[in-house]
Design a protein around this motif. Sequence first.
Motif, PDB file in Angstrom:
ATOM      1  N   GLY A 151      82.755  32.356 -50.353  1.00 56.59           N
ATOM      2  CA  GLY A 151      82.797  33.814 -50.378  1.00 56.59           C
ATOM      3  C   GLY A 151      83.799  34.356 -49.382  1.00 56.59           C
ATOM      4  N   ALA A 152      84.664  35.248 -49.844  1.00 54.63           N
ATOM      5  CA  ALA A 152      85.715  35.782 -48.977  1.00 54.63           C
ATOM      6  C   ALA A 152      85.289  37.039 -48.246  1.00 54.63           C
ATOM      7  N   ILE A 153      84.323  37.751 -48.798  1.00 53.03           N
ATOM      8  CA  ILE A 153      83.913  39.031 -48.222  1.00 53.03           C
ATOM      9  C   ILE A 153      82.757  38.800 -47.259  1.00 53.03           C
ATOM     10  N   THR A 154      82.996  38.998 -45.978  1.00 53.54           N
ATOM     11  CA  THR A 154      81.960  38.813 -44.966  1.00 53.54           C
ATOM     12  C   THR A 154      81.299  40.153 -44.652  1.00 53.54           C
ATOM     13  N   GLU A 155      80.260  40.103 -43.847  1.00 52.77           N
ATOM     14  CA  GLU A 155      79.467  41.305 -43.598  1.00 52.77           C
ATOM     15  C   GLU A 155      80.191  42.353 -42.779  1.00 52.77           C
ATOM     16  N   ASP A 156      81.311  41.994 -42.149  1.00 54.43           N
ATOM     17  CA  ASP A 156      82.057  43.000 -41.390  1.00 54.43           C
ATOM     18  C   ASP A 156      83.236  43.545 -42.200  1.00 54.43           C
ATOM     19  N   MET A 157      83.202  43.325 -43.497  1.00 50.62           N
ATOM     20  CA  MET A 157      84.242  43.849 -44.384  1.00 50.62           C
ATOM     21  C   MET A 157      83.645  44.832 -45.378  1.00 50.62           C
ATOM     22  N   LEU A 158      84.461  45.759 -45.838  1.00 50.47           N
ATOM     23  CA  LEU A 158      84.079  46.634 -46.936  1.00 50.47           C
ATOM     24  C   LEU A 158      85.276  46.802 -47.855  1.00 50.47           C
ATOM     25  N   CYS A 159      84.997  47.142 -49.082  1.00 46.24           N
ATOM     26  CA  CYS A 159      86.044  47.254 -50.087  1.00 46.24           C
ATOM     27  C   CYS A 159      86.145  48.682 -50.599  1.00 46.24           C
ATOM     28  N   ALA A 160      87.342  49.070 -50.969  1.00 46.27           N
ATOM     29  CA  ALA A 160      87.576  50.397 -51.534  1.00 46.27           C
ATOM     30  C   ALA A 160      88.787  50.327 -52.452  1.00 46.27           C
ATOM     31  N   GLY A 161      88.778  51.129 -53.484  1.00 43.11           N
ATOM     32  CA  GLY A 161      89.911  51.145 -54.408  1.00 43.11           C
ATOM     33  C   GLY A 161      89.463  51.246 -55.840  1.00 43.11           C
ATOM     34  N   TYR A 162      90.311  50.721 -56.731  1.00 45.19           N
ATOM     35  CA  TYR A 162      90.106  50.862 -58.172  1.00 45.19           C
ATOM     36  C   TYR A 162      90.151  49.496 -58.831  1.00 45.19           C
ATOM     37  N   LEU A 163      89.118  49.195 -59.625  1.00 41.13           N
ATOM     38  CA  LEU A 163      89.046  47.892 -60.270  1.00 41.13           C
ATOM     39  C   LEU A 163      90.170  47.701 -61.273  1.00 41.13           C
ATOM     40  N   GLU A 164      90.672  48.792 -61.835  1.00 36.65           N
ATOM     41  CA  GLU A 164      91.775  48.686 -62.788  1.00 36.65           C
ATOM     42  C   GLU A 164      93.119  48.466 -62.106  1.00 36.65           C
ATOM     43  N   GLY A 165      93.147  48.525 -60.779  1.00 36.18           N
ATOM     44  CA  GLY A 165      94.381  48.352 -60.048  1.00 36.18           C
ATOM     45  C   GLY A 165      95.215  49.621 -60.060  1.00 36.18           C
ATOM     46  N   GLU A 166      96.518  49.478 -59.978  1.00 37.14           N
ATOM     47  CA  GLU A 166      97.504  50.560 -60.048  1.00 37.14           C
ATOM     48  C   GLU A 166      97.610  51.417 -58.799  1.00 37.14           C
ATOM     49  N   ARG A 167      96.552  51.500 -58.008  1.00 37.09           N
ATOM     50  CA  ARG A 167      96.573  52.292 -56.785  1.00 37.09           C
ATOM     51  C   ARG A 167      95.916  51.492 -55.667  1.00 37.09           C
ATOM     52  N   ASP A 168      96.643  51.339 -54.539  1.00 37.99           N
ATOM     53  CA  ASP A 168      96.123  50.451 -53.504  1.00 37.99           C
ATOM     54  C   ASP A 168      97.013  50.545 -52.258  1.00 37.99           C
ATOM     55  N   ALA A 169      96.543  49.965 -51.162  1.00 36.27           N
ATOM     56  CA  ALA A 169      97.384  49.763 -49.988  1.00 36.27           C
ATOM     57  C   ALA A 169      98.305  48.588 -50.265  1.00 36.27           C
ATOM     58  N   CYS A 170      99.389  48.469 -49.495  1.00 33.32           N
ATOM     59  CA  CYS A 170     100.348  47.393 -49.738  1.00 33.32           C
ATOM     60  C   CYS A 170     100.974  46.960 -48.416  1.00 33.32           C
ATOM     61  N   LEU A 171     102.004  46.122 -48.510  1.00 36.80           N
ATOM     62  CA  LEU A 171     102.685  45.592 -47.339  1.00 36.80           C
ATOM     63  C   LEU A 171     103.163  46.722 -46.436  1.00 36.80           C
ATOM     64  N   GLY A 172     102.847  46.654 -45.152  1.00 36.12           N
ATOM     65  CA  GLY A 172     103.236  47.687 -44.202  1.00 36.12           C
ATOM     66  C   GLY A 172     102.143  48.689 -43.915  1.00 36.12           C
TER      67      GLY A 172
END
Length: 353
Positions: free
Chosen positions: A262-283
């Motif tokens: 499992g990659a997601i540990t208890e000190d992590m949270l996720c946010a965004g869109y399952l369909e992709g297209e919008r997200d944070a990126c390099l930088g």
Amino acid sequence: MFVKCTPCCLCPPTEARTGNAPPDASTAGSLETASYLGTYTPPAMMVSRSPAALRVGCLQLSVSLLLVCTVSLGAARTPAPPACGKPQQLNRIVGGQDSTDAEWPWVVSIQKNGTHHCAGSLLTSRWVVTAAHCFKGSLNKPSQFSVLLGAWQLGNPGPRAQKVGIAWAHAHPVYSWKEGAPADIALVRLEHPVQFSERVLPICLPDASVHLPADTACWIAGWGSIHEGVPLPQPQTLQKLKVPIIDSEVCSRLYWRGAGQGAITEDMLCAGYLEGERDACLGDSGGPLMCQVDGSWLLAGVISWGEGCAERNRPGVYTSLTAHRPWVQRVVHGVQLRGASGARGRGPWGLGS
């Protein structure tokens, strides 16, 4: 400061001292994380999103022609700090849009050798929080880094922007320097306090009352790439993107690698869109995941990692400030907390621990 004494007084010189030594990792907090981090194996192809004063008073007493002068020491008086998480507005993130000037006055550019490297968030006049991986291989080279505050456009920061050197960066003591590892958070001590203005203000940390359920609408901001491999064009205007919180179990399944993987540990949270297209990126690494609670913007997370940029079923992963708030409070004196029931933990601000 002006001090007036009666002729009888010999007012002794005083010296205010501030601590500038870096915090001891053994006492700064090893995080109560050993219990929740567990065994960790990093997933493949993960992309880190980075390229006191003295108050003196003299009292004159006449006793048999003897004048007595006393000096009393009082508590340091500091100006009341502006409220955190309250923009005083004037009037690329993949799939994002231009922000407006002074919309996110706590978002800073962490620059390496004069070039934008990561983002961060201002906590007090001397401290910035960002991602630990931004300092991989350079943690002991603070002279390479500087922090640009109050700049809406990196290509045109303007005369009111402030550039400050870094005294040191303090990565979380349990961070393993592997991509996608837990505790990807660092605290940056500035060389000198910044001046607050409508463009430079601190963000709040969430107190224990804050709970962010799935689909809570939050925002991210940064100067990162607008597509994978495509840098933000000039004048490099700060980008913003509205992102919903994703249920932790859903995110864990999306990034599941098999038994014990499992990659997601208890000190992590996720946010965004399952369909992709919008997200944070390099930088965009180290930048804020910001959620508004009772009229104040709270720092819910720090942009940490993801697989690619804006790919389907690969939402952004953030280091949770709820999980790491105790450690931040141990290192940074004066950080402001807010929650669903109003102000908490407000104290003297701008003083390093």
